[in-house]
Design a protein around this motif. Structure first.
Motif, PDB file in Angstrom:
ATOM      1  N   ILE A 125      40.205  41.925  35.816  1.00 43.35           N
ATOM      2  CA  ILE A 125      40.776  41.552  34.330  1.00 43.35           C
ATOM      3  C   ILE A 125      42.364  41.422  34.440  1.00 43.35           C
ATOM      4  N   SER A 126      42.874  42.106  35.174  1.00 45.65           N
ATOM      5  CA  SER A 126      44.626  42.390  35.637  1.00 45.65           C
ATOM      6  C   SER A 126      44.765  41.046  35.861  1.00 45.65           C
ATOM      7  N   ASP A 127      43.901  40.463  37.034  1.00 49.08           N
ATOM      8  CA  ASP A 127      44.296  39.111  37.510  1.00 49.08           C
ATOM      9  C   ASP A 127      44.180  38.088  36.261  1.00 49.08           C
ATOM     10  N   CYS A 128      43.227  38.178  35.523  1.00 47.31           N
ATOM     11  CA  CYS A 128      43.127  37.195  34.396  1.00 47.31           C
ATOM     12  C   CYS A 128      44.217  37.441  33.415  1.00 47.31           C
ATOM     13  N   ARG A 129      44.661  38.546  33.295  1.00 49.67           N
ATOM     14  CA  ARG A 129      45.783  38.694  32.445  1.00 49.67           C
ATOM     15  C   ARG A 129      47.067  38.051  32.830  1.00 49.67           C
ATOM     16  N   SER A 130      47.253  38.242  34.220  1.00 45.43           N
ATOM     17  CA  SER A 130      48.388  37.718  34.842  1.00 45.43           C
ATOM     18  C   SER A 130      48.394  36.096  34.923  1.00 45.43           C
ATOM     19  N   LEU A 131      47.247  35.542  34.879  1.00 44.79           N
ATOM     20  CA  LEU A 131      46.793  34.077  34.938  1.00 44.79           C
ATOM     21  C   LEU A 131      47.107  33.571  33.450  1.00 44.79           C
ATOM     22  N   SER A 132      47.074  34.463  32.428  1.00 46.42           N
ATOM     23  CA  SER A 132      47.207  33.853  31.222  1.00 46.42           C
ATOM     24  C   SER A 132      48.569  33.421  30.886  1.00 46.42           C
ATOM     25  N   PHE A 133      49.741  33.876  32.086  1.00 42.73           N
ATOM     26  CA  PHE A 133      51.082  33.236  31.519  1.00 42.73           C
ATOM     27  C   PHE A 133      50.973  31.724  31.821  1.00 42.73           C
ATOM     28  N   SER A 134      49.821  31.146  32.328  1.00 47.95           N
ATOM     29  CA  SER A 134      49.902  29.825  32.607  1.00 47.95           C
ATOM     30  C   SER A 134      49.462  28.946  31.187  1.00 47.95           C
ATOM     31  N   PHE A 135      49.163  29.733  30.219  1.00 47.34           N
ATOM     32  CA  PHE A 135      48.551  29.081  29.002  1.00 47.34           C
ATOM     33  C   PHE A 135      49.720  28.980  28.166  1.00 47.34           C
TER      34      PHE A 135
END
Length: 155
Positions: A125-135
Motif C-alpha cells: 500500500i505504501s508503494d501505491c501511495r508513492s505511485l499516486s504522485f504520478s497522477f
C-alpha cells in the motif's frame, strides 16, 4: 537521493478516500475527464490471477488485461498486489485522472488507514501511495462485486 528530493517537491495529487462501500449494484460511468479502472484478483489452489478494465466517461474500453499465474496464498495480499499492478499499468498508459475500484472488503480498509506498519500489505500500500504522485487526481473506492463484474470475470 536526488530522486527522493525531487519526488518530495512534486505537488501532491488529490487523493480521495471514500469512507463506505458504494451501494450501487451496477457499474457506473466515471465523472467527465476521469478514467475508471476496475481491478480484481482471484486466488485458486495457491495461484492468483489479476484482471483490469479501464473505461472513460463514454464507457469506451481503454484497456482490458489479465496477469496470471502468480503464486500466492493470501487473497488480501493478492488484491494489494493487483492494486499495485493496476497503478503501474495506469501510469504506463498515461492516465492522469483515475478512479480505481475494487470489490475487496479486505484491501479497501488497508488503503484508508493512515498508520504505517511493517507487514507485506502495508509495504505494498505504501508503494501505491508513492505511485499516486504520478497522477493529477486519484480516487480509490470499494464497490459491490456486481459493480466490478468485468474485472472479476477477467481475474
Amino acid at each position: 537521493m536526488e530522486r527522493v528530493a525531487a519526488l518530495q517537491s512534486l505537488p501532491r495529487p488529490a487523493v480521495v478516500h471514500r469512507p463506505t462501500l458504494d451501494e450501487n449494484l451496477t457499474w457506473r460511468r466515471p465523472a467527465p475527464g476521469w478514467i475508471k479502472i476496475n481491478f480484481d484478483a482471484s486466488v485458486r489452489r495457491s495461484i492468483a490471477a489479476f484482471g483490469l478494465v479501464a473505461r472513460d466517461e463514454d464507457v469506451k474500453v481503454l484497456a482490458a488485461t489479465t496477469l496470471a499465474p502468480v503464486m500466492m496464498q493470501s487473497a488480501g495480499l493478492s488484491e494489494a498486489l493487483c492494486l499495485r499492478w493496476a497503478t503501474w499499468l495506469s501510469i504506463d498508459l498515461g492516465f492522469r485522472t483515475v478512479c480505481f475500484e475494487t470489490d475487496s472488503l479486505q484491501l479497501f480498509p488497508w488503503w484508508r488507514r493512515r498508520s504505517r506498519g511493517h507487514s507485506y500489505l502495508d509495504l505494498i500500500i505504501s508503494d501505491c501511495r508513492s505511485l499516486s504522485f504520478s497522477f493529477k487526481n486519484m480516487d480509490v473506492s470499494c464497490v459491490r462485486r456486481s459493480g466490478n463484474s468485468a474485472a472479476d470475470f477477467l481475474a
